[in-house]
Design a protein around this motif. Sequence first.
Motif, PDB file in Angstrom:
ATOM      1  N   ASN A 104      43.190   0.303  -5.117  1.00 14.53           N
ATOM      2  CA  ASN A 104      42.032  -0.175  -4.367  1.00 14.53           C
ATOM      3  C   ASN A 104      41.194   0.939  -3.749  1.00 14.53           C
ATOM      4  O   ASN A 104      40.245   0.666  -3.046  1.00 14.53           O
ATOM      5  N   VAL A 105      41.527   2.200  -4.017  1.00 16.94           N
ATOM      6  CA  VAL A 105      40.607   3.292  -3.680  1.00 16.94           C
ATOM      7  C   VAL A 105      40.288   4.059  -4.968  1.00 16.94           C
ATOM      8  O   VAL A 105      40.217   5.281  -4.973  1.00 16.94           O
ATOM      9  N   GLY A 106      40.076   3.307  -6.057  1.00 15.99           N
ATOM     10  CA  GLY A 106      39.956   3.898  -7.385  1.00 15.99           C
ATOM     11  C   GLY A 106      38.920   5.000  -7.507  1.00 15.99           C
ATOM     12  O   GLY A 106      39.186   6.046  -8.104  1.00 15.99           O
ATOM     13  N   VAL A 107      37.733   4.780  -6.938  1.00 15.88           N
ATOM     14  CA  VAL A 107      36.662   5.771  -7.078  1.00 15.88           C
ATOM     15  C   VAL A 107      37.086   7.100  -6.475  1.00 15.88           C
ATOM     16  O   VAL A 107      36.948   8.164  -7.096  1.00 15.88           O
ATOM     17  N   LEU A 108      37.664   7.023  -5.266  1.00 20.43           N
ATOM     18  CA  LEU A 108      38.112   8.254  -4.607  1.00 20.43           C
ATOM     19  C   LEU A 108      39.221   8.922  -5.400  1.00 20.43           C
ATOM     20  O   LEU A 108      39.265  10.150  -5.513  1.00 20.43           O
ATOM     21  N   ALA A 109      40.119   8.100  -5.954  1.00 20.05           N
ATOM     22  CA  ALA A 109      41.237   8.673  -6.707  1.00 20.05           C
ATOM     23  C   ALA A 109      40.725   9.441  -7.921  1.00 20.05           C
ATOM     24  O   ALA A 109      41.220  10.530  -8.231  1.00 20.05           O
ATOM     25  N   ILE A 110      39.700   8.887  -8.599  1.00 18.48           N
ATOM     26  CA  ILE A 110      39.135   9.595  -9.755  1.00 18.48           C
ATOM     27  C   ILE A 110      38.524  10.917  -9.304  1.00 18.48           C
ATOM     28  O   ILE A 110      38.709  11.963  -9.948  1.00 18.48           O
ATOM     29  N   PHE A 111      37.799  10.893  -8.181  1.00 14.04           N
ATOM     30  CA  PHE A 111      37.198  12.140  -7.714  1.00 14.04           C
ATOM     31  C   PHE A 111      38.257  13.143  -7.299  1.00 14.04           C
ATOM     32  O   PHE A 111      38.090  14.351  -7.493  1.00 14.04           O
ATOM     33  N   ALA A 112      39.363  12.640  -6.726  1.00 10.15           N
ATOM     34  CA  ALA A 112      40.456  13.544  -6.368  1.00 10.15           C
ATOM     35  C   ALA A 112      40.989  14.238  -7.619  1.00 10.15           C
ATOM     36  O   ALA A 112      41.185  15.464  -7.639  1.00 10.15           O
ATOM     37  N   LEU A 113      41.198  13.458  -8.680  1.00  8.17           N
ATOM     38  CA  LEU A 113      41.774  14.049  -9.895  1.00  8.17           C
ATOM     39  C   LEU A 113      40.803  15.019 -10.563  1.00  8.17           C
ATOM     40  O   LEU A 113      41.190  16.107 -10.981  1.00  8.17           O
ATOM     41  N   THR A 114      39.517  14.626 -10.665  1.00  4.46           N
ATOM     42  CA  THR A 114      38.578  15.544 -11.307  1.00  4.46           C
ATOM     43  C   THR A 114      38.404  16.801 -10.456  1.00  4.46           C
ATOM     44  O   THR A 114      38.175  17.879 -10.997  1.00  4.46           O
ATOM     45  N   GLY A 115      38.527  16.641  -9.122  1.00  5.33           N
ATOM     46  CA  GLY A 115      38.449  17.821  -8.267  1.00  5.33           C
ATOM     47  C   GLY A 115      39.584  18.792  -8.537  1.00  5.33           C
ATOM     48  O   GLY A 115      39.408  20.010  -8.480  1.00  5.33           O
ATOM     49  N   MET A 116      40.779  18.243  -8.862  1.00  7.09           N
ATOM     50  CA  MET A 116      41.909  19.124  -9.148  1.00  7.09           C
ATOM     51  C   MET A 116      41.710  19.893 -10.459  1.00  7.09           C
ATOM     52  O   MET A 116      42.346  20.918 -10.692  1.00  7.09           O
TER      53      MET A 116
END
Lengths: 170, 356, 100
Positions: free
Chosen positions: B132-144
């Motif tokens: 339920n925080v999918g958008v943030l999770a994607i940005f977290a992963l691409t940031g890594m």
Amino acid sequence: MTIQQIVFIVFALIITAGGVGVLVQRNPLYSAFSLILSFIGLAAMYILMGAQFLGVIQIVVYAGAIMVLFVFVIMLLNVRDDELHPDRHKYLLYIGVPLGLGLIAEVFYVVTRVQIAPAITDMHATGTVGTVERIGVGLLTEYLLPFEATSVLILMAVIGAMHLAKREKE
Amino acid sequence: MPLLLFSQPFMDSPLIPLIIEWSLKIFFIFGGLMTALAYLTWFERRVLAYIQMRLGPNRVGPAGLLQPLADGIKFIFKEDIVPLDADKFLYTLAPIMSLVPALTCYVLLPFGDKFVMPGLNREIPLHITHVNVGVLAIFALTGMGVYGIVLAGYASNNKYSLMGGLRSSAQMVSYELAMVMSIIGVLLQAGSLDLVEICKHQAGWFGMQWHLFTYPPTGIIGFFIFLIAMVAETNRVPFDLPEAETELVAGFHTEYSSMKFAMFFIAEYANMVTASAMATILFLGGWMGPFVDQFPLLGPVYFTAKVGFFLFLYVWLRGTLPRYRYDQLMNLGWKFLLPLSLVNLVLTATIALFFM
Amino acid sequence: MVPLSWYLALSAVLFTMGAVGILIKRNVIAVLLCLEMMLNAANLALVAFSSFFQQTDGQLLVFLVMVVAAAEAGVGLAIVISVFRNRETLDVDESHLMKL
């Protein structure tokens, strides 16, 4: 031992290993990457506690932004090894480590002796404390003033950092 | 149960069928994805060739369709060279750090709504996990993903690689800001950070409910900011400064060969697909399309078609535009895109407050 | 279910490692890294209390701490860069004077 406790132990080991890595590595880049490992472990801890928003924000902000800044500066200055004088400060190691052990013993004593009010037992079942809604509402109502104050702080930090890092015109 | 990150159905269903379902979904999505990534290279070379009035790879198999296989075999059998002065550990770690976050993103992307399996009478959602925080999770992963490139630049012990790594870290951090700011308008409309909810919010009206068209003109402005930022974020032409071959030989992967190079290559294409999928989900309605309510399995078809459009756009840009200069890139990001996205956000909020 | 004391113990360990690091490290960047580690230890304790007593306040505080940490890292690293330009070293003991 429940599954949560096993998960906790695994990530606690990862966090501690990362922390130890920061201390023992001589190359600052290795230190930085150890710390990133630690931060990822902490994000997992937050999610384990139901603080889902902070768990993701921990990776976005700390691992994804602040540590990139550190790594960028380390690479920009490109100081390969700790070209410092370790011998001159050998005594600090002998003072620092016992002091640290003392601090940790003290904290453990306090944690074991102080009686903490009993936690709400089924906290995880209903826990909606960590959702985006709750945090957003909290920040924009009760904590509005600190929130605005930090935004001013970060604006000041941006301007200050730009001024400090700017090269003087010859 | 502590893992509130996952949705409630995950908690209620029995475990064994769920594990089978997840394994099958992971198998199909990643199997399909890796094949698609291999054929993306073929697609890029063919389209680029047609743009430049050439033929492109057409010798291996019919119309060159076995070319990705040949490339793969070539990568595996090439000599794996580690430079003498390189930092061996970091040099090996870098491609892994680049590939793993790029592939992990696919766990979060929704490809369609849930459909009922005939015979089993089991409702299967067409995504692997539902966070339920999918958008943030994607940005977290691409940031890594930045770290892979930065590490490669540092560990190679080569000045071109170091320059490429430095450029990449500055570029990706700068454009991530504009990218995140440009989608806040969308999140404001959808009222959720959940990718599935964002898709569902855009249902109906034959595509006129897509966030691209709602709240005019903020949707279109936000979409174009996102588009520019996503090309910069994936280090593609015209923003491929980290590997600008006229200045930096090959940038951060100058020293890499064999499978290590292939891993960077796959990660770049995987990131392209993720960025395209995000653009689809956020602005073009995700899996939504005509008759998708009656036939849920049409969802992945529409989704793939929309993602394919963005991938074609990537290749088209590469065939058309020259590379930016580095200072122009930074000026565009900080002095144009970021202020524009902030203005756009204020505009969206104003419309939401007064007209909706 | 994980007891609260486990989280607090982990937080204490992390905080102590950060404090020891600040004492024994001589590289400015490493010292800043240890500072981040201490902030994170405090954050962990705050989140643990917040989720155990079902109050949002602790997590809001963590959010603000993260903002402050970002500001601190930005300004700190800018200072590191300008000090390095002037002194060509990252040793904290070499820059004990407030002037050149």
